[in-house]
Enzyme design. Structure first.
Site, PDB file in Angstrom:
ATOM      1  N   TYR A  50       0.848  -1.201   0.000  1.00  0.00           N
ATOM      2  CA  TYR A  50       0.000   0.000   0.000  1.00  0.00           C
ATOM      3  C   TYR A  50       0.886   1.255   0.000  1.00  0.00           C
ATOM      4  O   TYR A  50       1.711   1.436   0.887  1.00  0.00           O
ATOM      5  CB  TYR A  50      -0.937   0.023   1.212  1.00  0.00           C
ATOM      6  CG  TYR A  50      -2.029  -1.026   1.167  1.00  0.00           C
ATOM      7  CD1 TYR A  50      -2.295  -1.751   0.010  1.00  0.00           C
ATOM      8  CD2 TYR A  50      -2.818  -1.288   2.290  1.00  0.00           C
ATOM      9  CE1 TYR A  50      -3.293  -2.711  -0.028  1.00  0.00           C
ATOM     10  CE2 TYR A  50      -3.820  -2.250   2.259  1.00  0.00           C
ATOM     11  CZ  TYR A  50      -4.051  -2.962   1.093  1.00  0.00           C
ATOM     12  OH  TYR A  50      -5.037  -3.920   1.059  1.00  0.00           O
TER      13      TYR A  50
HETATM   14  N1  LIG Z   1      -7.075  -7.789   0.310  1.00  0.00           N
HETATM   15  C1  LIG Z   1      -7.236  -7.027  -0.739  1.00  0.00           C
HETATM   16  O1  LIG Z   1      -6.920  -7.403  -1.880  1.00  0.00           O
HETATM   17  C2  LIG Z   1      -7.789  -5.632  -0.547  1.00  0.00           C
HETATM   18  C3  LIG Z   1      -8.134  -4.853  -1.668  1.00  0.00           C
HETATM   19  C4  LIG Z   1      -8.653  -3.586  -1.452  1.00  0.00           C
HETATM   20  C5  LIG Z   1      -8.813  -3.116  -0.147  1.00  0.00           C
HETATM   21  N2  LIG Z   1      -8.434  -3.887   0.917  1.00  0.00           N
HETATM   22  C6  LIG Z   1      -8.560  -3.414   2.324  1.00  0.00           C
HETATM   23  O2  LIG Z   1      -9.867  -2.886   2.521  1.00  0.00           O
HETATM   24  C7  LIG Z   1      -9.778  -1.533   2.971  1.00  0.00           C
HETATM   25  C8  LIG Z   1     -10.964  -0.752   2.510  1.00  0.00           C
HETATM   26  O3  LIG Z   1     -11.031  -0.774   1.088  1.00  0.00           O
HETATM   27  P1  LIG Z   1     -11.546   0.489   0.285  1.00  0.00           P
HETATM   28  O4  LIG Z   1     -10.699   1.676   0.597  1.00  0.00           O
HETATM   29  O5  LIG Z   1     -11.686   0.071  -1.141  1.00  0.00           O
HETATM   30  O6  LIG Z   1     -12.972   0.705   0.992  1.00  0.00           O
HETATM   31  P2  LIG Z   1     -14.310   1.371   0.461  1.00  0.00           P
HETATM   32  O7  LIG Z   1     -15.013   1.847   1.672  1.00  0.00           O
HETATM   33  O8  LIG Z   1     -15.040   0.448  -0.438  1.00  0.00           O
HETATM   34  O9  LIG Z   1     -13.841   2.620  -0.416  1.00  0.00           O
HETATM   35  C9  LIG Z   1     -13.209   3.709   0.170  1.00  0.00           C
HETATM   36  C10 LIG Z   1     -13.406   4.939  -0.699  1.00  0.00           C
HETATM   37  O10 LIG Z   1     -14.803   5.256  -0.767  1.00  0.00           O
HETATM   38  C11 LIG Z   1     -14.975   6.659  -0.609  1.00  0.00           C
HETATM   39  N3  LIG Z   1     -15.650   6.870   0.689  1.00  0.00           N
HETATM   40  C12 LIG Z   1     -15.430   6.164   1.844  1.00  0.00           C
HETATM   41  N4  LIG Z   1     -16.271   6.595   2.817  1.00  0.00           N
HETATM   42  C13 LIG Z   1     -17.015   7.569   2.288  1.00  0.00           C
HETATM   43  C14 LIG Z   1     -18.053   8.380   2.796  1.00  0.00           C
HETATM   44  N5  LIG Z   1     -18.479   8.253   4.046  1.00  0.00           N
HETATM   45  N6  LIG Z   1     -18.629   9.304   1.979  1.00  0.00           N
HETATM   46  C15 LIG Z   1     -18.204   9.430   0.700  1.00  0.00           C
HETATM   47  N7  LIG Z   1     -17.218   8.697   0.150  1.00  0.00           N
HETATM   48  C16 LIG Z   1     -16.631   7.768   0.928  1.00  0.00           C
HETATM   49  C17 LIG Z   1     -13.596   7.288  -0.655  1.00  0.00           C
HETATM   50  O11 LIG Z   1     -13.214   7.501  -2.011  1.00  0.00           O
HETATM   51  P3  LIG Z   1     -13.525   8.864  -2.802  1.00  0.00           P
HETATM   52  O12 LIG Z   1     -13.628   9.985  -1.813  1.00  0.00           O
HETATM   53  O13 LIG Z   1     -12.390   9.009  -3.717  1.00  0.00           O
HETATM   54  O14 LIG Z   1     -14.819   8.628  -3.514  1.00  0.00           O
HETATM   55  C18 LIG Z   1     -12.714   6.156  -0.115  1.00  0.00           C
HETATM   56  O15 LIG Z   1     -11.391   6.248  -0.524  1.00  0.00           O
HETATM   57  C19 LIG Z   1      -8.416  -1.060   2.453  1.00  0.00           C
HETATM   58  O16 LIG Z   1      -7.898   0.041   3.163  1.00  0.00           O
HETATM   59  C20 LIG Z   1      -7.582  -2.295   2.651  1.00  0.00           C
HETATM   60  O17 LIG Z   1      -7.159  -2.392   3.993  1.00  0.00           O
HETATM   61  C21 LIG Z   1      -7.930  -5.143   0.727  1.00  0.00           C
END
Ligand SMILES: NC(=O)c1ccc[n+]([C@@H]2O[C@H](COP(=O)([O-])OP(=O)(O)OC[C@H]3O[C@@H](n4cnc5c(N)ncnc54)[C@H](OP(=O)(O)O)[C@@H]3O)[C@@H](O)[C@H]2O)c1
Length: 337
Positions: free
Chosen positions: A53
């Site tokens: 990351y």
């Molecule tokens: N194992 C794996 O292969 C894998 C892959 C991916 C992630 N992960 C893990 O899962 C965690 C979470 O994944 P993710 O970041 O993709 O989670 P997510 O909650 O699906 O997406 C996060 C994104 O959504 C938007 N967001 C989040 N909360 C919001 C809100 N309250 N209001 C408006 N927009 C909001 C933001 O992007 P914008 O503001 O740009 O719209 C933020 O960067 C990662 O940090 C990581 O630890 C693991």
């Protein structure tokens, strides 16, 4: 925040895990520190990162933030598998890469152990026995407390667990997979493995990278500017506009907006709450690029939609498996009571 047990280990985890993929990528160090402070002040103790990351920045930021904190009160998870350098062997699940990978992660995290060390994905080029015995060794020498896996198929998880049991190696305690209202593929087989093997389950991308955050509405012709989804297409990330701009997505979002309005929550909270309510989910891994988003997402636990609205939320995204042996028809005919 409520706590959940980490499978059968006796360790307690917060009902939400903080995803650290945005730290050092979408959030600079100052904002990242605010996010980490706020999450732990709210009762969160579980943080998920990975060696890749921000090309290591996420682990480094957590390491700097940890200074002066009570390390033992936190459950820190990281991962190994993807490419961490230009060297021929800076990738994969060989003993060589795992043993150097953990040392590099510990250095960046400025700690002498990680609580959960996860293989980020399967590695077709390394015997799984080599990987599992290397992970077992890390537990025995105290660099790792528990081991886990991410992005595996059902047969891969089951094979790995059975091999560990048969060889008296430490076995996977935890599975991390993509699971949210838009991606329910794990319900086909993986959920059964989670239940049968008493695994902890920590779903990633609960908002599918922002699709379920409330900023996407039917009729939009492109994603809002400067959002993750806008750049996902050019970066080749799987949550791109092209991948999800379809009728099923808009149906799920329509229903989520309606149900959220009725209950007086944001769509992000209602989408994360769908996971919190699932009995086989331990802690959804929430993502936030800033403190405002985190504050919203933190309020996704400790409440329920009630039966009728829960069913509405579920129905719009439900997927049916029409084929033998997964079809409802087959289950009804052959399942013994
Ligand atoms: N194992 C794996 O292969 C894998 C892959 C991916 C992630 N992960 C893990 O899962 C965690 C979470 O994944 P993710 O970041 O993709 O989670 P997510 O909650 O699906 O997406 C996060 C994104 O959504 C938007 N967001 C989040 N909360 C919001 C809100 N309250 N209001 C408006 N927009 C909001 C933001 O992007 P914008 O503001 O740009 O719209 C933020 O960067 C990662 O940090 C990581 O630890 C693991």
């Amino acid at each position: 925040m409520q706590f959940k047990f980490f499978a059968k280990t006796g360790v307690k985890l917060s009902a939400l895990c903080l995803g650290a993929m945005t730290l050092g990528r979408e959030a600079d160090e100052k904002e990242s520190f605010k996010i980490l402070d706020r999450f732990t002040e709210a009762g969160g103790n579980f943080i998920d990162t990975a060696d890749v990351y921000g090309k290591g920045r996420s682990e480094e930021i957590i390491g700097s933030w940890l200074k002066g904190k009570k390390r033992d009160e936190l459950v820190i998870a990281t991962k190994v598998r993807f490419s961490t350098g230009h060297g021929l062997n800076d990738i994969g699940l060989s003993r060589k890469h795992i043993l150097s990978g953990i040392d590099e992660s510990l250095k960046r995290l400025k700690t002498d152990y990680v609580d959960l060390y996860q293989i980020h994905a399967w590695d077709n080029f390394t015997d799984i026995e080599e990987t599992l015995s290397s992970l077992d060794y890390l537990v025995r020498i105290g660099k790792v407390r528990y081991i886990g896996a991410s992005n595996l198929k059902a047969w891969q998880i089951q094979k790995a667990i059975d091999l560990s049991k048969n060889n008296n190696w430490e076995k996977f305690t935890c599975l991390q997979s993509l699971y949210n209202l838009l991606e329910r593929g794990i319900e086909l087989e993986i959920a059964d493995v989670i239940n049968n093997e008493n695994l902890a389950f920590i779903p990633w991308s609960p908002l599918r990278g922002g699709w379920l955050s409330g900023k996407f509405k039917r009729g939009m012709k492109k994603p809002p500017e400067k959002t993750r989804i806008e750049i996902a297409g050019e970066k080749g990330w799987s949550e791109s506009w092209e991948a999800y701009d379809n009728e099923r997505t808009w149906n799920v979002i329509d229903e989520l907006l309606e149900v959220s309005k009725i209950i007086g929550k944001t769509t992000a909270q209602t989408a994360i709450n769908w996971l919190v309510q699932k009995p086989f989910v331990t802690s959804p891994i929430i993502g936030a690029r800033n403190i405002e988003q985190l504050n919203i997402n933190l309020d996704a636990t400790d409440w329920s939609l009630g039966k009728e609205l829960s069913e509405r939320r579920d129905r719009a995204s439900d997927i049916k498996f029409p084929y033998y042996p997964y079809s409802e028809n087959y289950k009804e005919k052959y399942l013994r009571n």
